[in-house]
Write a protein that holds these residues in place. Structure first.
Motif, PDB file in Angstrom:
ATOM      1  N   ILE A 774       0.693  14.984   3.448  1.00  2.00           N
ATOM      2  CA  ILE A 774       0.175  13.659   3.837  1.00  2.00           C
ATOM      3  C   ILE A 774       0.745  12.586   2.928  1.00  2.00           C
ATOM      4  N   VAL A 775       0.707  12.817   1.613  1.00  2.00           N
ATOM      5  CA  VAL A 775       1.228  11.823   0.673  1.00  2.00           C
ATOM      6  C   VAL A 775       2.721  11.602   0.900  1.00  2.00           C
ATOM      7  N   GLY A 776       3.458  12.710   1.078  1.00  2.00           N
ATOM      8  CA  GLY A 776       4.905  12.588   1.308  1.00  2.00           C
ATOM      9  C   GLY A 776       5.213  11.746   2.519  1.00  2.00           C
ATOM     10  N   LEU A 777       4.501  11.966   3.634  1.00  2.00           N
ATOM     11  CA  LEU A 777       4.763  11.206   4.852  1.00  2.00           C
ATOM     12  C   LEU A 777       4.353   9.739   4.712  1.00  2.00           C
ATOM     13  N   LEU A 778       3.250   9.484   4.057  1.00  2.00           N
ATOM     14  CA  LEU A 778       2.826   8.097   3.878  1.00  2.00           C
ATOM     15  C   LEU A 778       3.820   7.329   3.012  1.00  2.00           C
ATOM     16  N   VAL A 779       4.318   7.981   1.972  1.00  2.00           N
ATOM     17  CA  VAL A 779       5.328   7.321   1.142  1.00  2.00           C
ATOM     18  C   VAL A 779       6.592   7.052   1.962  1.00  2.00           C
ATOM     19  N   LEU A 780       6.988   8.021   2.780  1.00  2.00           N
ATOM     20  CA  LEU A 780       8.179   7.857   3.618  1.00  2.00           C
ATOM     21  C   LEU A 780       8.014   6.678   4.575  1.00  2.00           C
ATOM     22  N   ILE A 781       6.806   6.508   5.118  1.00  2.06           N
ATOM     23  CA  ILE A 781       6.557   5.466   6.113  1.00  2.06           C
ATOM     24  C   ILE A 781       6.518   4.075   5.486  1.00  2.06           C
ATOM     25  N   TRP A 782       5.900   3.957   4.317  1.00  2.00           N
ATOM     26  CA  TRP A 782       5.604   2.641   3.763  1.00  2.00           C
ATOM     27  C   TRP A 782       6.506   2.210   2.623  1.00  2.00           C
ATOM     28  N   VAL A 783       7.241   3.140   2.032  1.00  2.00           N
ATOM     29  CA  VAL A 783       8.079   2.783   0.871  1.00  2.00           C
ATOM     30  C   VAL A 783       9.521   3.160   1.193  1.00  2.00           C
ATOM     31  N   PRO A 784      10.315   2.239   1.731  1.00  2.00           N
ATOM     32  CA  PRO A 784      11.687   2.592   2.148  1.00  2.00           C
ATOM     33  C   PRO A 784      12.604   2.962   1.004  1.00  2.00           C
ATOM     34  N   THR A 785      12.434   2.311  -0.168  1.00  2.00           N
ATOM     35  CA  THR A 785      13.286   2.628  -1.318  1.00  2.00           C
ATOM     36  C   THR A 785      12.444   2.671  -2.586  1.00  2.00           C
ATOM     37  N   MET A 786      13.000   3.295  -3.612  1.00  2.00           N
ATOM     38  CA  MET A 786      12.358   3.365  -4.923  1.00  2.00           C
ATOM     39  C   MET A 786      13.358   2.951  -5.994  1.00  2.00           C
ATOM     40  N   VAL A 787      12.850   2.335  -7.038  1.00  5.89           N
ATOM     41  CA  VAL A 787      13.691   1.953  -8.165  1.00  5.89           C
ATOM     42  C   VAL A 787      13.485   2.968  -9.281  1.00  5.89           C
ATOM     43  N   LEU A 788      14.580   3.615  -9.698  1.00  9.20           N
ATOM     44  CA  LEU A 788      14.544   4.637 -10.733  1.00  9.20           C
ATOM     45  C   LEU A 788      15.589   4.319 -11.788  1.00  9.20           C
ATOM     46  N   PRO A 789      15.432   4.864 -12.977  1.00 12.86           N
ATOM     47  CA  PRO A 789      16.538   4.772 -13.938  1.00 12.86           C
ATOM     48  C   PRO A 789      17.805   5.338 -13.312  1.00 12.86           C
ATOM     49  N   ALA A 790      18.928   4.741 -13.619  1.00 14.72           N
ATOM     50  CA  ALA A 790      20.171   5.100 -12.941  1.00 14.72           C
ATOM     51  C   ALA A 790      20.468   6.584 -13.047  1.00 14.72           C
ATOM     52  N   PHE A 791      20.291   7.165 -14.244  1.00  8.77           N
ATOM     53  CA  PHE A 791      20.618   8.588 -14.404  1.00  8.77           C
ATOM     54  C   PHE A 791      19.696   9.454 -13.559  1.00  8.77           C
TER      55      PHE A 791
END
Length: 857
Positions: A774-791
């Motif tokens: 459920i959490v994985g799908l909700l994140v997929l639906i509502w959060v198109p991209t994520m900002v992470l450290p480059a490495f």
């Protein structure tokens, strides 16, 4: 003369050939230097028949517009032999025909003049009794494929054309077209069938001597293809008068309506009539005629069928434009094609002729040809009518010819400096960006011997021209041009796509979820940041749309697509669970939903139905192939698995009563089965149309159908291992698909409700698995991209790219290291999976290069 009763076949010779002598002293053939009567022609034909030998034989005639070639052809028909007419000025084509059909006799012009060479006594061929003549198809550029015509085909069509054109015994037709071309040959046949005369010449219509011959022999008829009329306009034909000229006929391709009207008016002024005709070699020659009194008013029509023939329009399922394919019936329809000597014994394969032309009936019942089925191109998702493009460019004052380069429209323009106007017309009128157009200007279009455009040769010329364009990783010019070259080069490298150009997107080149992550990672090194939907953009559009295009990347943070992060996290969760490092299940089922998400993004795009279905099957094969290779090796070495696992059929043929090692690859089996099921759906025209019209409603409907199996409404409960069953998991796969199609807040809310309402209770003993999904799908639906450290972003990209291979290999790796350390077992599983991914990528690349070389060979 030699009597030839023993040479006449049981069915008899073609009627107009058999009756030559009966026309007596009427003039038959004029060569400029001599005139032969029908009786004299009959004598020569009898001699030629005798020279071809006894029995029924296959005769290859290397034809030219001379008396020798004409007499040999008629002699073969008179004696019941089967002539194969071919252009005498193309030795390579003749050699290929000789190799393919192994003729008993070869006739043609040699160093000592016209020669008839008997290659053997008798014949090695079994020739069907109805077979009378073999002709290359009018568009042939060297192919050994020929049309098989009967005695009735030749006789009936000659009489029908003579009737349609009202040919009189006093008429004389000049051979302005090659004898080996069906249109040129039908001019000869139709005039001989009525006792009219033939003026033999191989001169061009632009040669003044040609018109001196016309006037000197009082020729009444000239035939031409559209190119002939272009030559007539350039040569001052309109300024000359030829008193004997009575009829000018046009066939061999569609001529511009304004050109038709212009020549019709000219004919009216000068005392001759223009007949517009339509035909194909497969119908012996001509199928329709537009009477002269209708030409000026209906220049866009080819008229009505010749006597004895009929037309119908067959609707096309793929094209919804009000037209259909023109289908012809009549006694002049061929027996069928031949591609080798064995085909010469076959009888009728064809009852009616599917012309391949798109047509409609006008309100007055006249046939209007609007294009060719095969003259459509698919460029950047757009279906392009190349005939219409040519017409639009002619209207803009640019005489051109267009070909399909697969991912671009190739335009051969006669005028230098035409590129800017050509690309502007295609952009304005057809929506094709400059990246989808390749222009070669300042060059005349190559022609076949019959005067028709040589489109295969044009395709080669434009392909060579495109390859010569400066596309490399170090293009001169602006930063944008350099980036464009690097993007194209990257596509060619990572997708094994030498055909990549500035007009072909990631999806156009067959990119899918397996290659998406690595390509996006490498692209970001070139463009710094990628715009949303980059995989659907051509490189030219991508370079312009990139948020940081032209600036080197110096950021510590890296924006990564959520689907990539989820893939990496999901496979890490699987490893952590199996190595007992943690217990957060649900990674595999999250990956299953991601498979549906990526299916919608990469495969179900604007491409044609066939391309969509093939793309989905290709993705399934790209999963199955490395899986089968790995499982097969393990099965042989360790005996852990069997052939059902190698074929990914354990879900169908395995033991559902207990869990065993044979169920390790349930996830891969489920994904492949769901992809193949989707391909089967998309292959159905009605389903494909529905999905295109309702791209969001369609997967939601699939979710609804999938819930019937999820809740065991339509099938029995699959037991304790139902969570590994493909048909039970349809709803989860379709939920990922719907997530990719959700573009509004309301749609996202609806998709979000699906896992929240339907996942709970599916694994009642594993609530943590349900939470993960459920959490994985909700994140997929509502959060198109994520900002992470480059490495970290780059590490996630590598793990996501190798996720399939990590899943495949870890069952063999981690059990041997668990007793040492769960961390070590997990790290080793990752390392082996990434190594297998790299190895398989090289294998795929090498195989792709071999396939490309074989195709080119």
């Amino acid at each position: 003369m030699v009597a030839l009763p023993h040479l006449v076949p049981a069915r008899g010779a073609v009627g107009f050939v058999a009756s030559l002598r009966s026309r007596g002293d009427a003039p038959a053939v004029h060569t400029g230097s001599r005139t032969l009567t029908y009786a004299a022609l009959a004598d020569l034909v009898d001699d030629a028949a005798a020279a071809l030998g006894t029995g029924r034989r296959l005769v290859l005639v290397a034809a030219d517009n001379t008396l020798d070639a004409l007499v040999t052809h008629l002699g073969a028909l008179a004696a019941g032999h089967v002539p194969l007419l071919a252009p005498g000025d193309r030795p390579q084509h003749l050699d290929r025909l000789a190799d393919t059909y192994d003729p008993d006799v070869v006739a043609g012009r040699g160093p000592q003049g016209w020669q008839v060479v008997q290659r053997r006594e008798g014949s090695i061929h079994t020739l069907h009794p109805d077979l009378a003549l073999l002709l290359p198809t009018s568009g042939s550029t060297g192919s050994p494929k020929v049309v098989r015509l009967t005695h009735d085909n030749l006789g009936s069509n000659a009489e029908a054309i003579a009737q349609a054109l009202a040919i009189r015994p006093t008429d004389r037709a000049v051979t302005s077209l090659p004898l080996h071309y069906c249109y040129g040959l039908s001019v000869v046949h139709s005039h001989l069938a009525t006792g009219a005369g033939i003026v033999l010449t191989d001169l061009s219509v632009v040669d003044p001597c040609f018109w001196q011959l016309v006037d000197g022999t009082a020729a009444t008829t000239v035939a031409g293809v559209p190119h002939t009329f272009e030559l007539l306009e350039r040569s001052g034909f309109a300024q000359r008068r030829h008193p004997s000229l009575r009829a000018v006929t046009q066939a061999g391709g569609r001529m511009a309506a304004e050109t038709v009207q212009r020549f019709a008016r000219l004919g009216r002024e000068q005392g001759w009539e223009l007949f517009v005709m339509y035909g194909q070699t497969e119908a012996t020659a001509r199928m329709a005629v537009l009477p002269p009194d209708l030409v000026e008013h209906r220049p866009d029509s080819v008229g009505v069928p010749v006597p004895g023939g009929s037309f119908r329009i067959e609707p096309l399922g793929e094209l919804h434009c009000g037209f259909g394919e023109l289908v012809y019936s009549g006694p002049n329809v061929m027996l069928g094609y031949a591609e080798d000597a064995g085909d010469l014994r076959r009888g009728r394969d064809v009852l009616e002729l599917h012309t391949g032309d798109l047509a409609r009936f006008g309100p007055d019942g006249l046939v209007e040809i609007v294009g060719r089925r095969s003259r459509f191109a698919k460029v950047l998702g757009l279906r392009i009518d190349l005939e219409q493009v040519e017409q639009d460019l002619r209207d803009a004052g640019q005489p051109t010819h267009c070909v399909d380069l697969g991912d671009a429209v190739g335009v051969l323009a006669e005028r230098s400096g035409a590129g800017a106007q050509v690309t502007d017309v295609l952009r304005r009128l057809h929506g094709i960006p400059a990246s989808g157009v390749v222009v070669l200007d300042g060059q005349r279009a190559p022609r076949l011997a019959n005067g028709k455009p040589d489109y295969p040769r044009m395709t080669d010329l434009l392909g060579d021209h495109r390859e010569a364009l400066p596309v490399s990783t170090e293009l001169p010019g602006s930063d944008e041009e350099g980036q464009l070259g690097r993007v194209v080069a990257l596509y060619r490298e990572l997708l094994d796509a030498p055909q990549a150009t500035e007009g072909t997107s990631f999806v156009d080149l067959g990119g899918d979820s397996l290659s998406y992550v690595e390509v996006s990672l490498r692209l970001e090194r070139v463009l710094d940041a990628l715009p949303t939907g980059w995989h659907l953009m051509a490189p030219r559009e991508l370079v312009v749309a990139a948020p940081s295009a032209g600036r080197p990347s110096r950021r510590w943070l890296h924006r990564v697509e959520t689907s990539v992060v989820l893939r990496a996290v999901a496979v890490l969760l699987i490893l952590a669970n199996h190595t007992h490092l943690s217990f957060v299940p649900g990674g595999a089922h999250t990956l299953l939903a991601l498979a549906g998400f990526n299916l919608a993004r990469f495969q179900l795009t604007g491409r044609s139905r066939a391309e969509r279905a093939k793309g989905v099957v290709r993705s399934a094969l790209r999963i199955w192939a490395p899986s089968a290779a790995w499982i097969g090796v393990v099965a042989v070495v360790a005996g852990t698995y069997d052939w059902r696992n190698v074929l990914l059929l354990n879900q169908v043929l395995g033991d559902w009563s207990r869990w065993s090692d044979h169920w390790h690859y349930w996830f891969i089996e489920a994904v492949v089965a769901l992809l193949l099921g989707t391909a089967a759906l998309m292959a159905v025209p009605a389903v494909d149309r529905w999905e295109r019209r309702r791209p969001f409603a369609f997967p939601v409907a699939l979710v609804g159908l999938g819930l019937l199996t999820r809740y065991a409404v339509v099938v029995p409960d699959a037991g304790p291992y139902r969570g590994a069953n493909a048909y039970v998991l349809i709803w989860l796969f379709a939920t990922g698909w719907a997530a990719a199609r959700a573009t509004t807040t309301a749609q996202r809310l609806l998709v979000s409700a699906i896992p929240v309402l339907t996942v709970p209770g599916f694994w009642p003993s594993m609530p943590m698995r349900e939470v993960t999904i459920i959490v994985g799908l909700l994140v997929l639906i509502w959060v198109p991209t994520m900002v992470l450290p480059a490495f970290l972003g780059r590490a996630a990209a590598v793990v996501a790219s190798a996720s399939l291979f990590v899943y495949l290999t870890h069952f063999v790796v981690y059990p041997h290291l668990m007793h040492v350390s769960s961390v070590l077992a997990m790290a080793a599983s990752l390392a082996v999976g990434v190594a297998y991914w790299r190895l398989w990528s090289r294998v795929e690349s090498a195989a792709s290069r071999v396939v490309i070389r074989l195709r080119r060979a």
